[in-house]
Every structure is written in C-alpha cells, then in structure tokens.
Design a protein around this motif. Structure first.
Motif, PDB file in Angstrom:
ATOM      1  N   ASN A 147       0.856  -1.190   0.000  1.00  0.00           N
ATOM      2  CA  ASN A 147       0.000   0.000   0.000  1.00  0.00           C
ATOM      3  C   ASN A 147       0.893   1.241   0.000  1.00  0.00           C
ATOM      4  OD1 ASN A 147       0.962   0.180   2.646  1.00  0.00           O
ATOM      5  ND2 ASN A 147      -0.876  -0.742   3.511  1.00  0.00           N
ATOM      6  N   ASP A 148       0.278   2.397   0.106  1.00  0.00           N
ATOM      7  CA  ASP A 148       1.061   3.640   0.073  1.00  0.00           C
ATOM      8  C   ASP A 148       2.054   3.724   1.225  1.00  0.00           C
ATOM      9  OD1 ASP A 148      -0.256   4.441  -2.199  1.00  0.00           O
ATOM     10  OD2 ASP A 148      -1.694   5.728  -1.141  1.00  0.00           O
ATOM     11  N   ILE A 149       1.695   3.207   2.375  1.00  0.00           N
ATOM     12  CA  ILE A 149       2.603   3.247   3.529  1.00  0.00           C
ATOM     13  C   ILE A 149       3.863   2.439   3.245  1.00  0.00           C
ATOM     14  CG2 ILE A 149       2.862   2.548   5.948  1.00  0.00           C
ATOM     15  CD1 ILE A 149      -0.149   3.196   6.266  1.00  0.00           C
ATOM     16  N   VAL A 150       3.725   1.316   2.556  1.00  0.00           N
ATOM     17  CA  VAL A 150       4.887   0.493   2.211  1.00  0.00           C
ATOM     18  C   VAL A 150       5.841   1.294   1.337  1.00  0.00           C
ATOM     19  CG1 VAL A 150       5.628  -1.511   0.859  1.00  0.00           C
ATOM     20  CG2 VAL A 150       3.746  -1.730   2.497  1.00  0.00           C
ATOM     21  N   TRP A 151       5.311   1.995   0.343  1.00  0.00           N
ATOM     22  CA  TRP A 151       6.175   2.789  -0.543  1.00  0.00           C
ATOM     23  C   TRP A 151       6.866   3.915   0.209  1.00  0.00           C
ATOM     24  CZ3 TRP A 151       7.725   0.731  -4.755  1.00  0.00           C
ATOM     25  CH2 TRP A 151       6.907  -0.129  -5.483  1.00  0.00           C
ATOM     26  N   VAL A 152       6.109   4.639   1.003  1.00  0.00           N
ATOM     27  CA  VAL A 152       6.690   5.766   1.745  1.00  0.00           C
ATOM     28  C   VAL A 152       7.726   5.263   2.747  1.00  0.00           C
ATOM     29  CG1 VAL A 152       6.177   7.613   3.394  1.00  0.00           C
ATOM     30  CG2 VAL A 152       4.691   7.261   1.422  1.00  0.00           C
ATOM     31  N   ARG A 153       7.379   4.237   3.488  1.00  0.00           N
ATOM     32  CA  ARG A 153       8.307   3.694   4.484  1.00  0.00           C
ATOM     33  C   ARG A 153       9.534   3.097   3.806  1.00  0.00           C
ATOM     34  NH1 ARG A 153      10.531   4.547   9.026  1.00  0.00           N
ATOM     35  NH2 ARG A 153      11.389   2.691   9.930  1.00  0.00           N
ATOM     36  N   GLY A 154       9.324   2.370   2.712  1.00  0.00           N
ATOM     37  CA  GLY A 154      10.445   1.766   1.990  1.00  0.00           C
ATOM     38  C   GLY A 154      11.427   2.798   1.469  1.00  0.00           C
ATOM     39  N   GLU A 155      10.900   3.868   0.886  1.00  0.00           N
ATOM     40  CA  GLU A 155      11.780   4.927   0.370  1.00  0.00           C
ATOM     41  C   GLU A 155      12.474   5.657   1.513  1.00  0.00           C
ATOM     42  OE1 GLU A 155       9.005   7.163  -1.939  1.00  0.00           O
ATOM     43  OE2 GLU A 155       8.933   5.657  -3.528  1.00  0.00           O
ATOM     44  N   GLY A 156      11.743   5.891   2.588  1.00  0.00           N
ATOM     45  CA  GLY A 156      12.336   6.565   3.741  1.00  0.00           C
ATOM     46  C   GLY A 156      13.457   5.759   4.368  1.00  0.00           C
ATOM     47  N   VAL A 157      13.267   4.453   4.453  1.00  0.00           N
ATOM     48  CA  VAL A 157      14.289   3.586   5.033  1.00  0.00           C
ATOM     49  C   VAL A 157      15.526   3.547   4.138  1.00  0.00           C
ATOM     50  CG1 VAL A 157      14.824   1.193   5.660  1.00  0.00           C
ATOM     51  CG2 VAL A 157      12.687   2.223   6.392  1.00  0.00           C
ATOM     52  N   LEU A 158      15.322   3.529   2.830  1.00  0.00           N
ATOM     53  CA  LEU A 158      16.471   3.549   1.924  1.00  0.00           C
ATOM     54  C   LEU A 158      17.265   4.842   2.101  1.00  0.00           C
ATOM     55  CD1 LEU A 158      18.174   2.316  -0.292  1.00  0.00           C
ATOM     56  CD2 LEU A 158      16.586   3.280  -1.968  1.00  0.00           C
ATOM     57  N   ILE A 159      16.582   5.953   2.170  1.00  0.00           N
ATOM     58  CA  ILE A 159      17.263   7.236   2.382  1.00  0.00           C
ATOM     59  C   ILE A 159      17.993   7.229   3.728  1.00  0.00           C
ATOM     60  CG2 ILE A 159      16.880   9.707   2.792  1.00  0.00           C
ATOM     61  CD1 ILE A 159      14.557   9.460   0.694  1.00  0.00           C
ATOM     62  N   ALA A 160      17.331   6.735   4.754  1.00  0.00           N
ATOM     63  CA  ALA A 160      17.952   6.671   6.086  1.00  0.00           C
ATOM     64  C   ALA A 160      19.187   5.776   6.076  1.00  0.00           C
ATOM     65  CB  ALA A 160      16.939   6.176   7.114  1.00  0.00           C
ATOM     66  N   SER A 161      19.138   4.698   5.321  1.00  0.00           N
ATOM     67  CA  SER A 161      20.295   3.793   5.274  1.00  0.00           C
ATOM     68  C   SER A 161      21.489   4.456   4.600  1.00  0.00           C
ATOM     69  CB  SER A 161      19.934   2.478   4.578  1.00  0.00           C
ATOM     70  OG  SER A 161      19.663   2.663   3.206  1.00  0.00           O
ATOM     71  N   VAL A 162      21.228   5.252   3.579  1.00  0.00           N
ATOM     72  CA  VAL A 162      22.317   5.971   2.916  1.00  0.00           C
ATOM     73  C   VAL A 162      22.880   7.055   3.842  1.00  0.00           C
ATOM     74  CG1 VAL A 162      22.905   7.455   0.960  1.00  0.00           C
ATOM     75  CG2 VAL A 162      21.484   5.432   0.596  1.00  0.00           C
ATOM     76  N   VAL A 163      22.010   7.740   4.566  1.00  0.00           N
ATOM     77  CA  VAL A 163      22.465   8.733   5.547  1.00  0.00           C
ATOM     78  C   VAL A 163      23.309   8.047   6.619  1.00  0.00           C
ATOM     79  CG1 VAL A 163      21.686  10.319   7.355  1.00  0.00           C
ATOM     80  CG2 VAL A 163      20.598  10.356   5.108  1.00  0.00           C
ATOM     81  N   MET A 164      22.893   6.877   7.062  1.00  0.00           N
ATOM     82  CA  MET A 164      23.668   6.133   8.049  1.00  0.00           C
ATOM     83  C   MET A 164      25.045   5.780   7.493  1.00  0.00           C
ATOM     84  SD  MET A 164      23.486   5.058  11.174  1.00  0.00           S
ATOM     85  CE  MET A 164      21.751   5.126  11.491  1.00  0.00           C
ATOM     86  N   LEU A 165      25.118   5.439   6.210  1.00  0.00           N
ATOM     87  CA  LEU A 165      26.410   5.169   5.574  1.00  0.00           C
ATOM     88  C   LEU A 165      27.303   6.407   5.630  1.00  0.00           C
ATOM     89  CD1 LEU A 165      28.348   3.395   3.905  1.00  0.00           C
ATOM     90  CD2 LEU A 165      27.177   4.255   1.854  1.00  0.00           C
ATOM     91  N   VAL A 166      26.733   7.564   5.360  1.00  0.00           N
ATOM     92  CA  VAL A 166      27.501   8.814   5.429  1.00  0.00           C
ATOM     93  C   VAL A 166      28.044   9.015   6.846  1.00  0.00           C
ATOM     94  CG1 VAL A 166      27.321  11.341   5.259  1.00  0.00           C
ATOM     95  CG2 VAL A 166      26.267   9.888   3.506  1.00  0.00           C
ATOM     96  N   PHE A 167      27.226   8.744   7.857  1.00  0.00           N
ATOM     97  CA  PHE A 167      27.678   8.878   9.246  1.00  0.00           C
ATOM     98  C   PHE A 167      28.803   7.898   9.561  1.00  0.00           C
ATOM     99  CE2 PHE A 167      23.183  10.377  10.690  1.00  0.00           C
ATOM    100  CZ  PHE A 167      23.397  11.606  10.095  1.00  0.00           C
ATOM    101  N   VAL A 168      28.669   6.660   9.099  1.00  0.00           N
ATOM    102  CA  VAL A 168      29.707   5.660   9.357  1.00  0.00           C
ATOM    103  C   VAL A 168      31.008   6.065   8.667  1.00  0.00           C
ATOM    104  CG1 VAL A 168      30.413   3.268   8.896  1.00  0.00           C
ATOM    105  CG2 VAL A 168      28.146   3.737   9.820  1.00  0.00           C
ATOM    106  N   LEU A 169      30.920   6.500   7.416  1.00  0.00           N
ATOM    107  CA  LEU A 169      32.133   6.908   6.696  1.00  0.00           C
ATOM    108  C   LEU A 169      32.791   8.114   7.359  1.00  0.00           C
ATOM    109  CD1 LEU A 169      31.014   6.390   2.988  1.00  0.00           C
ATOM    110  CD2 LEU A 169      32.477   4.906   4.398  1.00  0.00           C
ATOM    111  N   GLY A 170      31.993   9.061   7.808  1.00  0.00           N
ATOM    112  CA  GLY A 170      32.548  10.206   8.524  1.00  0.00           C
ATOM    113  C   GLY A 170      33.219   9.785   9.817  1.00  0.00           C
ATOM    114  N   THR A 171      32.616   8.834  10.505  1.00  0.00           N
ATOM    115  CA  THR A 171      33.197   8.318  11.742  1.00  0.00           C
ATOM    116  C   THR A 171      34.544   7.658  11.465  1.00  0.00           C
ATOM    117  OG1 THR A 171      31.023   8.000  12.734  1.00  0.00           O
ATOM    118  CG2 THR A 171      32.832   6.727  13.669  1.00  0.00           C
ATOM    119  N   THR A 172      34.615   6.876  10.388  1.00  0.00           N
ATOM    120  CA  THR A 172      35.877   6.201  10.067  1.00  0.00           C
ATOM    121  C   THR A 172      36.971   7.205   9.690  1.00  0.00           C
ATOM    122  OG1 THR A 172      35.334   5.870   7.730  1.00  0.00           O
ATOM    123  CG2 THR A 172      34.701   4.124   9.276  1.00  0.00           C
TER     124      THR A 172
END
Length: 148
Positions: free
Chosen positions: A55-80
């Motif tokens: 449903n629409d929630i799946v799409w919104v949540r799925g896209e949001g989680v993908l964006i959050a995962s990429v942001v988390m990668l940026v944080f991890v790389l900055g930490t390293t």
C-alpha cells in the motif's frame, strides 16, 4: 567569537586494530541495511498489484528507510575518517531509528507482515551498529575532552 571545531581523531588512533575492526563491522552492517532496504523496494515493486501486500505506507516507508540507510552510511564513513560530529550523529541516529522501528512494527495493521519482518531485520542491523558505536573503545576514541 567564532565557534571552534574540535580536531578530528588522530590517524594513529583511527588505525588502531580495535578501531579498524569496529569500522569494518559497522561498514558491513550498514551495507546490509542498504541491501535490505533495496530488496524491500524491489519486493514492493514486484508485488505492486497486490494491495493487501503493498500500500502507500509500504512505498513511503520503503523509500524513507532507503534514504535513512544511505544517511547512516555517510555517518559511518565520517566516523571512520575521525569526524566527531559524524560519530555523534551515528550514535544518536542508530538508537533513535531502533526505537522508531520498534514503535512502527508494534502498531497493529500499520504495515503488512512481510514489511514488519523487513523492518525487524533493519532494527537488528541498527542494534548492531548502535552497540559498536556506543562501545567503550569508540566512545573513548571520540571523547569530547580529547584533543589531538
């Protein structure tokens, strides 16, 4: 008076075997997080004609989680790279995301079962990141009073 920035963590400390191990583990975990997020959107696309599963929630949540995962990668790389701000953001974001996921998967009827499972897997990965980031070695490495 201009705000002074804390210097990055010295290279010698970043190269310590315990530091390198923690960084590698967090990179692997965040890569898994990105992979799970991409896979969830792929599954949603494949099941797009099944309104009981996507449903629409799946799409919104799925896209949001993908964006959050990429942001988390940026944080991890900055930490390293020894950036204290990235480390602080990593600690806060990983813990906050775990709480958010726990709330979302506990809401009855909010997400289809398959997405609850996907979110649970993402939560487990984020718990791993949070545990590593909040471990004693990295906390002492990035301690606020510590200078180069």
């Amino acid at each position: 008076m201009p705000k002074t920035r804390k210097p990055p963590v010295p290279e010698d400390d970043l190269g310590h075997p315990r530091s390198r191990t923690a960084f590698v583990r967090m990179k692997v975990l965040v890569s898994c997080y990105i992979g799970i997020s991409v896979l969830a959107l792929l599954v949603a696309y494949l099941w797009r004609d099944r309104p009981d599963l996507v449903n629409d929630i799946v799409w919104v949540r799925g896209e949001g989680v993908l964006i959050a995962s990429v942001v988390m990668l940026v944080f991890v790389l900055g930490t390293t790279r020894g950036r204290r701000g990235a480390y602080l953001r990593l600690r806060i974001a990983s813990a906050a995301m775990v709480v958010a996921i726990a709330v979302l998967i506990s809401l009855p009827g909010f997400l289809p079962v398959w997405m609850r499972v996907e979110q649970g897997l993402c939560g487990l990965v984020l718990i791993g990141i949070a545990v590593i980031a909040n471990g004693g070695h990295l906390r002492s490495l990035f301690a606020a009073g510590r200078t180069a």
